[in-house]
Design a protein around this motif. Structure first.
Motif, PDB file in Angstrom:
ATOM      1  N   VAL A   1       6.738  -1.191  16.334  1.00  0.00           N
ATOM      2  CA  VAL A   1       7.172  -1.914  15.605  1.00  0.00           C
ATOM      3  C   VAL A   1       8.474  -1.235  14.634  1.00  0.00           C
ATOM      4  CG1 VAL A   1       4.869  -3.023  15.030  1.00  0.00           C
ATOM      5  CG2 VAL A   1       5.637  -0.980  13.816  1.00  0.00           C
ATOM      6  N   LEU A   2       8.658   0.312  14.967  1.00  0.00           N
ATOM      7  CA  LEU A   2       9.695   0.848  14.088  1.00  0.00           C
ATOM      8  C   LEU A   2      10.696   0.547  14.569  1.00  0.00           C
ATOM      9  CD1 LEU A   2       6.784   2.587  13.630  1.00  0.00           C
ATOM     10  CD2 LEU A   2       8.533   4.668  13.938  1.00  0.00           C
ATOM     11  N   LEU A   3      11.935   0.178  13.559  1.00  0.00           N
ATOM     12  CA  LEU A   3      13.281  -0.012  13.601  1.00  0.00           C
ATOM     13  C   LEU A   3      14.150   1.240  14.196  1.00  0.00           C
ATOM     14  CD1 LEU A   3      15.488  -2.032  13.448  1.00  0.00           C
ATOM     15  CD2 LEU A   3      16.082  -1.413  11.039  1.00  0.00           C
ATOM     16  N   LEU A   4      13.817   2.052  13.726  1.00  0.00           N
ATOM     17  CA  LEU A   4      14.529   3.654  14.008  1.00  0.00           C
ATOM     18  C   LEU A   4      13.095   4.312  14.561  1.00  0.00           C
ATOM     19  CD1 LEU A   4      16.775   4.275  11.107  1.00  0.00           C
ATOM     20  CD2 LEU A   4      17.443   3.330  13.388  1.00  0.00           C
ATOM     21  N   SER A   5      13.000   4.595  15.821  1.00  0.00           N
ATOM     22  CA  SER A   5      11.789   5.210  16.423  1.00  0.00           C
ATOM     23  C   SER A   5      11.594   6.621  15.955  1.00  0.00           C
ATOM     24  CB  SER A   5      12.092   5.426  18.089  1.00  0.00           C
ATOM     25  OG  SER A   5      12.988   5.919  18.192  1.00  0.00           O
ATOM     26  N   ASP A   6      12.703   7.421  15.456  1.00  0.00           N
ATOM     27  CA  ASP A   6      12.287   8.591  14.943  1.00  0.00           C
ATOM     28  C   ASP A   6      11.973   8.799  13.507  1.00  0.00           C
ATOM     29  OD1 ASP A   6      14.916   8.146  14.147  1.00  0.00           O
ATOM     30  OD2 ASP A   6      15.695   9.995  14.765  1.00  0.00           O
ATOM     31  N   GLU A   7      12.002   7.836  13.049  1.00  0.00           N
ATOM     32  CA  GLU A   7      11.596   7.669  11.464  1.00  0.00           C
ATOM     33  C   GLU A   7      10.294   6.943  11.187  1.00  0.00           C
ATOM     34  OE1 GLU A   7      14.593   6.388   8.792  1.00  0.00           O
ATOM     35  OE2 GLU A   7      15.997   7.775   9.616  1.00  0.00           O
ATOM     36  N   LYS A   8       9.648   7.359  10.224  1.00  0.00           N
ATOM     37  CA  LYS A   8       8.430   6.441   9.861  1.00  0.00           C
ATOM     38  C   LYS A   8       8.258   5.026   8.994  1.00  0.00           C
ATOM     39  CE  LYS A   8       6.841   8.561   5.602  1.00  0.00           C
ATOM     40  NZ  LYS A   8       5.959   9.325   4.743  1.00  0.00           N
ATOM     41  N   CYS A   9       7.444   4.292   9.189  1.00  0.00           N
ATOM     42  CA  CYS A   9       7.793   2.866   8.676  1.00  0.00           C
ATOM     43  C   CYS A   9       6.857   2.941   7.820  1.00  0.00           C
ATOM     44  CB  CYS A   9       7.178   1.949   9.783  1.00  0.00           C
ATOM     45  SG  CYS A   9       6.304   0.372   9.185  1.00  0.00           S
ATOM     46  N   ILE A  10       7.215   2.411   6.448  1.00  0.00           N
ATOM     47  CA  ILE A  10       6.321   2.165   5.200  1.00  0.00           C
ATOM     48  C   ILE A  10       6.247   0.593   4.972  1.00  0.00           C
ATOM     49  CG2 ILE A  10       6.224   2.902   2.868  1.00  0.00           C
ATOM     50  CD1 ILE A  10       7.635   5.266   3.435  1.00  0.00           C
ATOM     51  N   VAL A  11       5.056   0.385   4.613  1.00  0.00           N
ATOM     52  CA  VAL A  11       4.690  -1.088   3.978  1.00  0.00           C
ATOM     53  C   VAL A  11       3.958  -0.870   2.682  1.00  0.00           C
ATOM     54  CG1 VAL A  11       3.922  -3.420   4.292  1.00  0.00           C
ATOM     55  CG2 VAL A  11       4.986  -2.222   6.221  1.00  0.00           C
ATOM     56  N   GLU A  12       4.226  -1.361   1.616  1.00  0.00           N
ATOM     57  CA  GLU A  12       3.460  -0.903   0.359  1.00  0.00           C
ATOM     58  C   GLU A  12       3.424  -2.540  -0.056  1.00  0.00           C
ATOM     59  OE1 GLU A  12       3.949   2.723  -2.230  1.00  0.00           O
ATOM     60  OE2 GLU A  12       4.709   1.244  -3.264  1.00  0.00           O
ATOM     61  N   ALA A  13       2.182  -2.771  -0.795  1.00  0.00           N
ATOM     62  CA  ALA A  13       2.036  -3.971  -1.586  1.00  0.00           C
ATOM     63  C   ALA A  13       1.479  -3.584  -2.789  1.00  0.00           C
ATOM     64  CB  ALA A  13       1.391  -4.939  -0.875  1.00  0.00           C
ATOM     65  N   ARG A  14       2.123  -4.093  -4.217  1.00  0.00           N
ATOM     66  CA  ARG A  14       1.492  -3.893  -5.340  1.00  0.00           C
ATOM     67  C   ARG A  14       0.618  -5.109  -5.950  1.00  0.00           C
ATOM     68  NH1 ARG A  14       3.422   0.019  -9.242  1.00  0.00           N
ATOM     69  NH2 ARG A  14       4.900   0.636  -7.971  1.00  0.00           N
ATOM     70  N   PHE A  15      -0.253  -4.998  -6.405  1.00  0.00           N
ATOM     71  CA  PHE A  15      -1.287  -6.026  -7.042  1.00  0.00           C
ATOM     72  C   PHE A  15      -1.531  -5.833  -8.377  1.00  0.00           C
ATOM     73  CE2 PHE A  15      -1.811  -5.757  -2.478  1.00  0.00           C
ATOM     74  CZ  PHE A  15      -2.012  -7.146  -1.937  1.00  0.00           C
ATOM     75  N   GLN A  16      -1.280  -6.759  -9.206  1.00  0.00           N
ATOM     76  CA  GLN A  16      -1.399  -6.725 -10.704  1.00  0.00           C
ATOM     77  C   GLN A  16      -2.146  -8.025 -11.236  1.00  0.00           C
ATOM     78  OE1 GLN A  16       2.556  -5.863 -12.045  1.00  0.00           O
ATOM     79  NE2 GLN A  16       1.874  -3.891 -12.219  1.00  0.00           N
ATOM     80  N   LYS A  17      -2.655  -8.093 -12.412  1.00  0.00           N
ATOM     81  CA  LYS A  17      -3.109  -9.113 -12.887  1.00  0.00           C
ATOM     82  C   LYS A  17      -4.507  -9.425 -12.109  1.00  0.00           C
ATOM     83  CE  LYS A  17       0.765 -10.770 -15.210  1.00  0.00           C
ATOM     84  NZ  LYS A  17       1.767 -12.118 -15.616  1.00  0.00           N
ATOM     85  N   LEU A  18      -5.453  -8.534 -11.932  1.00  0.00           N
ATOM     86  CA  LEU A  18      -6.513  -8.776 -10.953  1.00  0.00           C
ATOM     87  C   LEU A  18      -7.386  -9.584 -11.695  1.00  0.00           C
ATOM     88  CD1 LEU A  18      -7.029  -5.263  -9.499  1.00  0.00           C
ATOM     89  CD2 LEU A  18      -5.582  -7.019  -8.657  1.00  0.00           C
ATOM     90  N   SER A  19      -8.131 -10.462 -11.004  1.00  0.00           N
ATOM     91  CA  SER A  19      -9.180 -11.557 -11.786  1.00  0.00           C
ATOM     92  C   SER A  19     -10.544 -10.584 -12.090  1.00  0.00           C
ATOM     93  CB  SER A  19      -9.634 -12.419 -10.759  1.00  0.00           C
ATOM     94  OG  SER A  19     -10.484 -12.017  -9.786  1.00  0.00           O
ATOM     95  N   ARG A  20     -11.045 -11.019 -12.961  1.00  0.00           N
ATOM     96  CA  ARG A  20     -12.494 -10.350 -13.383  1.00  0.00           C
ATOM     97  C   ARG A  20     -13.373  -9.982 -12.483  1.00  0.00           C
ATOM     98  NH1 ARG A  20     -14.556 -13.632 -18.451  1.00  0.00           N
ATOM     99  NH2 ARG A  20     -13.704 -15.350 -16.927  1.00  0.00           N
ATOM    100  N   SER A  21     -13.456 -11.108 -11.600  1.00  0.00           N
ATOM    101  CA  SER A  21     -14.448 -10.823 -10.352  1.00  0.00           C
ATOM    102  C   SER A  21     -13.962  -9.521  -9.479  1.00  0.00           C
ATOM    103  CB  SER A  21     -14.567 -12.098  -9.670  1.00  0.00           C
ATOM    104  OG  SER A  21     -13.727 -12.674  -8.844  1.00  0.00           O
TER     105      SER A  21
END
Length: 566
Positions: A54-74
């Motif tokens: 899945v790497l675009l550049l095979s010699d570099e690492k891939c990073i996927v980061e997701a930020r979640f806010q305003k979480l429900s009480r449950s």
């Protein structure tokens, strides 16, 4: 809600930092631009396995980061139970890294976590409906959760689950105690025989040593009497006894003891010696009076010591004291066996009580589900017609989990309880009149299942707390007015929940509060994808292109503007 998605060196994405607002966000782009790659990136956040391809550049690492806010009480409540990471500030950042060698690492709020933990947490935050995936809706367990959400019976599910945990704990302890009892019962008769034999022997811890001393004395009585008699005579009874000689020695010393203090001290010592000699003589005389030849006593001593010797050999003990200790420990084992029987009886009573409580709660839960399912069936059936299933009929099947070895007996049936009650709950759908209703898993395409899920979640919107919903091409197989209705349902649902929808239909795209477009471009020798947030005018142009092609007419632009305002 999902507020930000960062992607680096993944597939066609060199680097993308995407802000995702509330409500319904539409994601469009030409075929092959990379829309589904975004879904794939979110799949990494949900713990899906991947390799270095899945790497675009095979010699570099891939990073996927997701930020979640305003979480429900449950969600906050559940997150608070995890000890692997800290989520006290109400924000969760999930990061997945893929190295060039294909190995991956997962982080939650910068804390390394296992893939299993990642899946567990992300499932609370993301609900991904890919086109060719086995969606959450097809899980019987999730179908039961949705029915309980609509029937507002989750408190009964929780109560039932607590009782099931209690039942498992009691059953585990009962099995353990029974195993101990079984092991003890195999040795019980031997222990009883041992206790009976040792108790009849009337053993005492010091007795063996005392008996040996007395036996030794009797066996050497003549020598002892001769020695004692001689000692008494020479110490006290003879004219020249030591006692008398000391008296003769002390008389002149007593006359001069007042002359010197040192003489007085020595005189005192000699007087003490004289008194000790007298006491020893009296003691030897008393011994002499008791020592004699006693054949009967001798035989008793020999017999008693033989008993001790035999028991020590039999039970591998070193002394009589060891035999007494063995008796005490074996009596303790017998008492312990009696206590095991009592403990088993107590646990069986506790287990019976919990089974009675499970029966009551299980029937209450079953009744709540039955009462709620009718309205849910009607509501979902109506909503299905709005999302392209005009003649479909939705059903909720509720059956008791009958089993020959079921722990509960309800109305003559043996029922096996599970963590969420006594029922099996599953969804059925009839897509064509005259055809039997069948499980949702028989629906062929992912797009159709996604629309069914949309209808069910719209029905449950007021009673449930869903994570971020992502629909990948929910518009498969529909167009025109049906697409418009699907868009309306999604728009209505997005008032309470965040939704991301990948679509090819302008009718659905026009319903979004926000619009992201994936574009593909050539950079040097490589093709890369980017994501752009469209302004109002740009959205109108994109919708017009979706209506009439790459060079939209003025009429198409007008139609696009009307779609957005409808």
């Amino acid at each position: 809600m999902l507020t930000q998605l960062y992607i680096k060196n993944y597939a066609l994405f060199s680097e993308a930092d995407i802000a995702i607002p509330e409500g319904l966000t539409i994601l469009t782009g030409e075929t092959g631009a990379g829309k589904s790659l975004l879904v794939g990136a979110l799949g990494l956040i949900m713990g899906r396995r991947v390799d270095g391809s899945v790497l675009l550049l095979s010699d570099e690492k891939c990073i996927v980061e997701a930020r979640f806010q305003k979480l429900s009480r449950s969600v906050k409540r559940i997150m608070g139970k995890f000890e692997d990471f800290d989520a006290d500030d109400g924000e969760v950042i999930i990061r997945r890294e893929i190295r060039p060698n294909g190995k991956s690492r997962a982080f939650i709020n910068d804390t390394p976590v296992s893939l299993q933990m990642l899946k567990q947490v992300s499932s609370l935050l993301l609900d991904l409906h890919g086109q060719n995936e086995n969606q959450m809706l097809l899980s019987a367990d999730k179908q039961m959760d949705l029915v309980d959400a609509y029937a507002e019976s989750s408190h009964l599910v929780d109560a039932f689950g607590i009782k099931m945990v209690r039942l498992d704990k009691i059953s585990e302890e009962l099995d353990s105690v029974r195993a101990q009892e079984e092991e003890s019962s195999r040795q019980l008769e031997y222990f009883r025989f041992m206790v009976d034999e040792l108790e009849k022997a009337e053993l005492q811890a010091e007795e063996e040593e005392q008996l040996e001393q007395e036996l030794n004395l009797l066996q050497n009585s003549e020598d002892v009497r001769e020695a004692l008699g001689m000692a008494v005579e020479r110490l006290y009874q003879q004219d020249q006894a030591i006692f008398n000689q000391l008296g003769e020695l002390l008389d002149p010393l007593k006359r001069v003891e007042g002359v010197d203090k040192s003489i007085a001290e020595e005189v005192s010592r000699l007087m003490e010696v004289q008194e000790s000699v007298k006491e020893s003589a009296f003691s030897f005389q008393n011994m002499l009076d008791t020592v004699g030849s006693d054949p009967e006593r001798l035989a008793f001593l020999e017999e008693r010591l033989s008993l001790y010797h035999g028991l020590k050999l039999k039970y591998n003990c070193q002394s009589g004291a060891d035999l007494v200790g063995l008796l005490d420990s074996t009596v303790g084992k017998l008492d312990e066996f009696q206590s095991l029987e009592g403990r088993i009886g107590d646990l069986e009573q506790q287990r019976s009580k919990v089974l009675e409580e499970l029966t009551i709660i299980g029937q209450q839960l079953e009744q709540a589900r039955i009462q709620g399912k009718g309205n849910l069936e009607k509501l979902v059936t109506n909503l299905l017609s709005e999302v392209g299933f005009e003649k479909a009929r939705f059903e909720v099947a509720i059956e008791r989990n009958e089993h020959a070895d079921g722990l509960l007996e309800i109305e003559g049936q043996r029922v096996k309880p599970i963590s969420k009650g006594i029922n099996k709950v599953y969804f059925l759908i009839q897509t064509n009149p005259g055809m039997p209703a069948g499980p949702l898993s028989q629906i062929a395409s992912g797009g159709e299942v996604s629309r069914v899920m949309l209808a069910i979640k719209a029905a449950l919107a007021e009673k449930s707390d869903f994570p971020v919903m992502i629909f990948d091409e929910i518009d498969t197989g529909i167009s025109g007015e049906i697409a418009n209705k699907v868009g309306n349902v999604m728009k209505k649902l997005s008032r309470r929940f965040q939704i991301l929808s990948i679509t090819h239909l302008p009718q659905i795209a026009a319903k979004g509060a926000n619009h992201l477009q994936v574009k593909k471009r050539v950079v040097g020798d490589s093709t890369q994808s980017t994501v752009e947030t469209l302004a109002h005018e740009e959205r109108v142009k994109v919708l017009a292109e979706m209506l009439s092609g790459a060079s939209p007419t003025e009429s198409a632009m007008k139609n696009a503007a009307e779609l957005m305002s409808s």
